[in-house]
Enzyme design. Structure first.
Site: not given
Length: 465
Positions: A54, A447, A455
Site C-alpha cells: 500500500c 453536527w 438525520r
C-alpha cells in the site's frame, strides 16, 4: 504414520507467501509454539518479505524517501525467530493428498518436495495485465511489489520525456496519478468506467473526476485501451483507444488485481466466484483439515450483503495471518467478515467508502433510501474548514445502515470509520443520530457530517414508513 511421527513430536508448518498474511501467521504460530514443537518453513518467490504494498505509490511519489521504510520485518529478522524463510523460492505444485509442496529455487533452478503437517496458503493477488499489443514493452509498469516500484523509479530516472499515462482509475490508478504529478509529469488517466473510482457510485465518482481535473490531471472516461504503441527503440510511446492516441513516455497499469490461486486451482481446492479460496471462519480451507489460507488470495464474508467478496487489503491480510497463526499454534480465533471499508487520496482529495453501493444493494435484493449532503470538516467559521460530500444508503422501512461514501478535503476520509463501526454493529440511521461523537470547532461542525446524513436518511425512512 504421520509426518510428525516420523520426525518425533515436532510438527512442520509450511507457509506459501512471505508477505502480510503468510508471515503474520508464521510469527503468531511461533509465539504460541516454540521450535521444539513446531518447525516453520516459509517460501517467498520475491526479494522482499513483510512489506507494505500500500505504501508503494507514496514511495514512488517521494513522500516516503526510501524503499526500506516499507519493510516491516526483514528475512533475517524472521530467521532470527526460528522461521526457515526461503527467499527467491517459488512453490510450483501442491499435493494435499500426500501433504507436500514442490518448490523451485529461482536462482539455481533446483527443485525439491517439502512435506507438511499444516499448510498456510498466502499467495496474494496478481495485477490484471490485459493482453494488448505493446503491453510488455519497456516503459510499461504494473505496481504490486517492491521490485515493481523500483523498476518504475528506474524508468522515471532515465526517461527524458514527462508524459505519463495511467490505465485504470481505481485505488492504485488514482494513487499512481498523484505519485506521477508529484514527480513533475503531465498525467493522463484512461478509464473504461463512467467515472473514476468504481468502488463509489458514479455521482460520487464524478466529484473525484472534477477534482482530479482541477489538479491538472487529464481524465478520460468510457475509454477502452486497444493497444500500446512503441517507438523505434522498442519503448512505449503512446496509449491508443478507439477514439484517440495519448502520447506516453511511461505507462502505469492500475487496472486492479485478481486472487493468485493457480496453485490452489490445480490442486482442486475450493474457489469462489471471484476466483479466491473459500475458507471457514477460522480461515481453514473448506474441506481440508490441515490447510489454511488468508490475505489477497481468499474471499471473505461481506457482513452487509451476506455474500462472499474479494477485497484485497493489507488490513484484512494481517488479521487473517493473526487468526491463522493462533489456530495453527493451538489457540482459537475466527474472522467474522468485513463491511468493505476503504480510504484513499489523490493529492489533497480524500476518498472513502464502506458498505454497499447502490448497485451492490440492488444485486442482493435490498430496497433502500439514499441521501447526499454537503458539509464541512470543521465549524464553518473556523479557519481552513473544507467542504465534503457524504452519501448514505439505508434499508427501506428498517432504516438499517447499508453504506456510506465520502469525498472531500482534509478531515473527510477517516470519518468513514464512524460508518464502518455502525455497519459492523448493525445500527440503524436513527440510532446513529444519537452517537456521542467528539466535537470542537477545529475538528467538526456541531453536527458531524456523517450524522447530518444519518438525520436526513432517518427522516426519509420515517416519511416513507
Amino acid at each position: 504414520m504421520s509426518m510428525s511421527d516420523a520426525r518425533g513430536a515436532r510438527e512442520r508448518l509450511v507457509v506459501i507467501g512471505g508477505d502480510a498474511a503468510g508471515m503474520s501467521a508464521a510469527s503468531q504460530a511461533r509465539r504460541l509454539r516454540g521450535p521444539d514443537e513446531l518447525e516453520i518453513v516459509a517460501f517467498e518467490r520475491g526479494h522482499f518479505t513483510s512489506f507494505s504494498a500500500c505504501g508503494i505509490p507514496y514511495w514512488v511519489g517521494g513522500d516516503v524517501p526510501e524503499r526500506d521504510r516499507l519493510i516491516a520485518r526483514t528475512a533475517e529478522e524472521h530467521r532470527a525467530r526460528d522461521i526457515d524463510l526461503r527467499m527467491r523460492t517459488e512453490v510450483t505444485e501442491l499435493d494435499p493428498g500426500r501433504g507436500r509442496v514442490r518448490a523451485r529455487d529461482l536462482d539455481t533452478g533446483a527443485e525439491s518436495w517439502t512435506s507438511y503437517d499444516k499448510l498456510v496458503i498466502a499467495t496474494g493477488a496478481r495485477p490484471i495485465r490485459p493482453r494488448l499489443p505493446g503491453v510488455d514493452a519497456p516503459g510499461v509498469h504494473g505496481v504490486q511489489t517492491l521490485d515493481d516500484g523500483q523498476a518504475l523509479l528506474d524508468t522515471l530516472a532515465r526517461t527524458r520525456g514527462r508524459r505519463a499515462v495511467v490505465v485504470g482509475a481505481g485505488y492504485i490508478g488514482v494513487e499512481m496519478a498523484e505519485a506521477l504529478i508529484n514527480r513533475g509529469y503531465r498525467v493522463t488517466v484512461v478509464n473504461r468506467g463512467r467515472e473514476p473510482m468504481a468502488t463509489l457510485d458514479p455521482d460520487m465518482g464524478r466529484l473525484v473526476h472534477r477534482a482530479m481535473e482541477g489538479m491538472g490531471i487529464t481524465m478520460v472516461n468510457d475509454a477502452e485501451v486497444t493497444e500500446l504503441l512503441t517507438g523505434d527503440d522498442g519503448r512505449v510511446r503512446a496509449v491508443v483507444t478507439a477514439d484517440a492516441e495519448y502520447p506516453a513516455d511511461v505507462v502505469v497499469l492500475g487496472i486492479g488485481v485478481r486472487p493468485e490461486t493457480s496453485l490452489a486451482r490445480a490442486a482442486g481446492l475450493p474457489l469462489g466466484e471471484h476466483g479466491g479460496l473459500l475458507t471457514d471462519r477460522s480461515m481453514r480451507v473448506r474441506g481440508h483439515e490441515n490447510i489454511w489460507a488468508g490475505g489477497d488470495c481468499v474471499e471473505v464474508l461481506d457482513l452487509v450483503s451476506g455474500q462472499q467478496r474479494h477485497i484485497p487489503l493489507g488490513t484484512h491480510a494481517n488479521k487473517h495471518g493473526q487468526i491463522i497463526g493462533a489456530n495453527v499454534g493451538g489457540d482459537y480465533a475466527t474472522f467474522p467478515g468485513v463491511v468493505g471499508t476503504a480510504v484513499s487520496k489523490v493529492c489533497d482529495l480524500e476518498i472513502a467508502r464502506t458498505g454497499l453501493r447502490e448497485k451492490d444493494a440492488h444485486r442482493v435484493g435490498l430496497r433502500f433510501e439514499k441521501v447526499t449532503i454537503e458539509s464541512t470538516s470543521r465549524a464553518g467559521y473556523y479557519p481552513n474548514a473544507s467542504a465534503m460530500t457524504v452519501k448514505m444508503l439505508a434499508e427501506l422501512r428498517t432504516g438499517r445502515l447499508l453504506g456510506v461514501q465520502i469525498v472531500g478535503r482534509e478531515g473527510a476520509g477517516k470519518r468513514v470509520d464512524i460508518a464502518a463501526v455502525a455497519l459492523t454493529a448493525g445500527m440503524t440511521v436513527e440510532q446513529m443520530t444519537a452517537l456521542d461523537l467528539g466535537y470542537a470547532p477545529p475538528f467538526s461542525p456541531v453536527w458531524d457530517p456523517v450524522l447530518v446524513a444519518a438525520r436526513k436518511a432517518a427522516s426519509k425512512i420515517r416519511a416513507g414508513s
